[in-house]
Design a protein around this motif. Structure first.
Motif, short mmCIF file in Angstrom:
data_model
loop_
_atom_site.label_atom_id
_atom_site.label_comp_id
_atom_site.label_asym_id
_atom_site.label_seq_id
_atom_site.Cartn_x
_atom_site.Cartn_y
_atom_site.Cartn_z
N THR A 58 -6.40 -73.41 -78.33
CA THR A 58 -7.79 -72.98 -78.29
C THR A 58 -7.96 -71.58 -78.87
N LYS A 59 -9.20 -71.25 -79.24
CA LYS A 59 -9.51 -69.92 -79.78
C LYS A 59 -9.32 -68.85 -78.70
N VAL A 60 -9.61 -69.20 -77.45
CA VAL A 60 -9.51 -68.20 -76.39
C VAL A 60 -8.04 -67.84 -76.15
N TYR A 61 -7.14 -68.81 -76.26
CA TYR A 61 -5.71 -68.50 -76.15
C TYR A 61 -5.29 -67.57 -77.27
N GLN A 62 -5.72 -67.86 -78.50
CA GLN A 62 -5.36 -67.03 -79.64
C GLN A 62 -5.88 -65.60 -79.47
N LYS A 63 -7.05 -65.46 -78.88
CA LYS A 63 -7.60 -64.13 -78.66
C LYS A 63 -6.79 -63.38 -77.61
N ILE A 64 -6.42 -64.06 -76.52
CA ILE A 64 -5.57 -63.43 -75.51
C ILE A 64 -4.25 -62.99 -76.12
N LYS A 65 -3.65 -63.88 -76.89
CA LYS A 65 -2.38 -63.58 -77.57
C LYS A 65 -2.51 -62.35 -78.46
N GLU A 66 -3.56 -62.30 -79.26
CA GLU A 66 -3.78 -61.18 -80.16
C GLU A 66 -3.93 -59.88 -79.40
N TYR A 67 -4.75 -59.87 -78.35
CA TYR A 67 -5.01 -58.65 -77.60
C TYR A 67 -3.74 -58.18 -76.88
N LEU A 68 -2.96 -59.11 -76.35
CA LEU A 68 -1.71 -58.73 -75.68
C LEU A 68 -0.73 -58.11 -76.67
N GLN A 69 -0.64 -58.70 -77.85
CA GLN A 69 0.35 -58.23 -78.83
C GLN A 69 0.02 -56.83 -79.35
N ILE A 70 -1.25 -56.51 -79.47
CA ILE A 70 -1.61 -55.18 -80.00
C ILE A 70 -1.95 -54.19 -78.89
N GLY A 71 -1.84 -54.62 -77.63
CA GLY A 71 -2.10 -53.73 -76.50
C GLY A 71 -3.55 -53.33 -76.35
N LYS A 72 -4.45 -54.25 -76.68
CA LYS A 72 -5.89 -53.98 -76.63
C LYS A 72 -6.51 -54.58 -75.38
N ALA A 73 -7.50 -53.92 -74.82
CA ALA A 73 -8.25 -54.46 -73.68
C ALA A 73 -9.68 -53.94 -73.73
N VAL A 74 -10.65 -54.84 -73.54
CA VAL A 74 -12.05 -54.43 -73.50
C VAL A 74 -12.35 -53.70 -72.20
N TYR A 75 -11.94 -54.29 -71.09
CA TYR A 75 -12.06 -53.65 -69.77
C TYR A 75 -10.67 -53.35 -69.24
N ILE A 76 -10.57 -52.34 -68.41
CA ILE A 76 -9.27 -51.95 -67.86
C ILE A 76 -8.76 -53.05 -66.92
N PRO A 77 -7.58 -53.62 -67.16
CA PRO A 77 -7.05 -54.64 -66.24
C PRO A 77 -6.46 -53.99 -65.00
N TYR A 78 -6.69 -54.60 -63.86
CA TYR A 78 -6.14 -54.07 -62.62
C TYR A 78 -5.65 -55.22 -61.74
N LEU A 79 -4.89 -54.85 -60.71
CA LEU A 79 -4.22 -55.83 -59.86
C LEU A 79 -4.99 -56.01 -58.55
N GLY A 80 -6.06 -56.78 -58.62
CA GLY A 80 -6.83 -57.11 -57.43
C GLY A 80 -8.03 -56.22 -57.21
N LYS A 81 -7.86 -54.90 -57.32
CA LYS A 81 -8.94 -53.93 -57.15
C LYS A 81 -8.76 -52.83 -58.18
N ASN A 82 -9.84 -52.09 -58.44
CA ASN A 82 -9.72 -51.04 -59.46
C ASN A 82 -8.96 -49.82 -58.98
N ASP A 83 -8.43 -49.85 -57.74
CA ASP A 83 -7.49 -48.82 -57.30
C ASP A 83 -6.11 -49.03 -57.90
N HIS A 84 -5.85 -50.23 -58.40
CA HIS A 84 -4.49 -50.63 -58.76
C HIS A 84 -4.43 -50.99 -60.25
N PHE A 85 -4.10 -50.03 -61.09
CA PHE A 85 -4.06 -50.27 -62.53
C PHE A 85 -2.86 -51.16 -62.87
N ALA A 86 -3.08 -52.05 -63.83
CA ALA A 86 -2.04 -52.98 -64.26
C ALA A 86 -1.33 -52.45 -65.49
N ASN A 87 -0.03 -52.65 -65.53
CA ASN A 87 0.77 -52.31 -66.70
C ASN A 87 1.27 -53.60 -67.34
#
Length: 252
Positions: A136-165
């Motif tokens: 799917t196109k959405v998988y390809q977009k996720i793959k692309e963003y992961l490979q170049i280290g791009k994110a539209v919104y900051i990813p976090y682990l459950g709450k915005n107190d916990h930044f994801a690496n």
């Protein structure tokens, strides 16, 4: 079968359980699929619960304009097949109760308006995440963003107190499953175990948790499944189990 793999980690995390909140908020031991889909949705810029709420704020339920569907991230990503591998001894992460104050004026009806919050946090959690390529196109977009280290919104682990690496991103090829062991979380499909641990001198372990696996459509409540992580032999592998680098991973 093509897939993309990455390491997801953080200093702390909290995936709050909805069933206990009288004294302390507790967390699930592992990131669950709805939370992981939310994280992936944040990376590629999909809307969440807040956007859906704002869209329906002044609309009457049942009206033509009212959106009674899922949040955008879940609608777009719910069919992805994902494997979650805890990177911890026996699959269990250390946890600690954190105590802090919520002093906004509406937090509590107690004198002073101060609410003491007790919340359980995971310490130094880490998982390997593998996503199946479904074409799917959405998988390809996720793959692309992961490979170049791009994110539209900051990813976090459950709450915005916990930044994801996010690290160790790589494309991999999965093979047909083989052997007797599963090295990821998988949905329990047996009443009892008949096998043995992987190595004779290895201590056997069996971790099980009722974990959110889907969202219920009408009210977006969690639907639960028993997720297992173990080094016991598994007699019948679940569907969507594949092999990579000598290990078997189940996709939920």
């Amino acid at each position: 079968m093509d897939a993309i793999s990455f390491k997801l980690s953080g200093k702390t995390a909290c995936f709050r359980k909805p069933d206990v909140n009288a004294y302390t908020y507790f967390t699930y031991n592992n990131i669950h699929k709805p939370a992981l889909l939310g994280l992936l949705g944040a990376i590629i810029g999909l809307g969440g619960y807040n956007q859906l709420f704002e869209k329906n704020r002044d609309l009457k339920k049942g009206s033509l304009e009212y959106d009674d569907g899922f949040p955008e991230f879940y609608q777009e990503l719910k069919d992805l097949k994902i494997s979650i591998i805890p990177l911890a001894k026996n699959g269990y992460f250390s946890k600690k109760i954190q105590v802090f104050n919520n002093s906004v004026g509406y937090a509590s009806f107690e004198e002073g308006g101060n609410l003491i919050v007790r919340e359980q946090w995971l310490e130094n959690p880490a998982w390997q995440i593998i996503i199946l390529d479904d074409g799917t196109k959405v998988y390809q977009k996720i793959k692309e963003y992961l490979q170049i280290g791009k994110a539209v919104y900051i990813p976090y682990l459950g709450k915005n107190d916990h930044f994801a690496n996010i690290s160790d991103v790589k494309c991999i090829k999965l093979l047909e499953s083989k052997g007797e062991f599963i090295d990821s979380l998988f949905i329990k499909n047996f009443d009892k175990l008949n096998g043995w641990a992987r190595e004779e001198d290895e201590n056997p372990y069996f971790f099980q948790e009722m974990s959110p696996n889907k969202l219920q459509k009408d009210y977006h409540f969690y639907e639960f499944q028993p997720l297992v992580f173990t080094n016991y032999e598994i007699e019948h592998f679940p569907e969507n189990t594949y092999n990579y680098d000598g290990k078997n991973y189940t996709f939920i």
